[in-house]
Design a protein around this motif. Sequence first.
Motif, PDB file in Angstrom:
ATOM      1  N   TRP A   1    -122.077   7.587 -58.019  1.00 44.13           N
ATOM      2  CA  TRP A   1    -120.660   7.191 -58.079  1.00 44.13           C
ATOM      3  C   TRP A   1    -120.455   5.732 -57.720  1.00 44.13           C
ATOM      4  N   GLY A   2    -121.544   4.983 -57.424  1.00 39.06           N
ATOM      5  CA  GLY A   2    -121.456   3.544 -57.243  1.00 39.06           C
ATOM      6  C   GLY A   2    -121.527   3.044 -55.818  1.00 39.06           C
ATOM      7  N   ASP A   3    -121.250   3.896 -54.846  1.00 36.68           N
ATOM      8  CA  ASP A   3    -121.325   3.480 -53.443  1.00 36.68           C
ATOM      9  C   ASP A   3    -122.777   3.534 -52.967  1.00 36.68           C
TER      10      ASP A   3
ATOM     11  N   THR B   1    -122.035   5.501 -45.733  1.00 36.13           N
ATOM     12  CA  THR B   1    -121.569   5.061 -47.043  1.00 36.13           C
ATOM     13  C   THR B   1    -120.860   3.718 -46.967  1.00 36.13           C
TER      14      THR B   1
ATOM     15  N   SER C   1    -118.015   0.746 -53.267  1.00 36.71           N
ATOM     16  CA  SER C   1    -118.899   0.461 -54.393  1.00 36.71           C
ATOM     17  C   SER C   1    -119.391  -0.979 -54.427  1.00 36.71           C
TER      18      SER C   1
END
Length: 144
Positions: free
Chosen positions: A118-120, A136, A139
Amino acid sequence: MTISTSAYMSFPGIAAEAFKFYHSVFGGDLHVITYGEQIDAGVEFPFDAPREAVANGFLSGPFSLTGGDDLQRSAEKLSPGDINFTAEVSSHEEGEQLIEKLTADGGLVHMPFAVAPWGDHFGVVEDRFGVRWNVTTSSDGGQN
């Protein structure tokens, strides 16, 4: 309405050590009260409590945690999966540093800190007390 939350953890006889560890990782203000201190202050309990057991601990700061010793259990650490926290950091470097601190002295990396689908940046670690941490970033995570 403003709501503040913190997790409460019932440690199996290891609360004092766990609170010291989390204080060393996250900083903040740490207050720990033992049953012995409360008994000395005149508090009466309807059960026999070990004087050295933690009646209540509170860590406040960038990470807030409350908890104490579970007088019914004794173990070196919590069972994996009992409690998970998500720590969102502002950069990839902060994520790496946090993971390094959390896995020092016997922690485990369950999922390396890397770019997730998902980009993170995302990773999962377990500290030496058996607590899992989802680490986390956004992104861009400071990497642009």
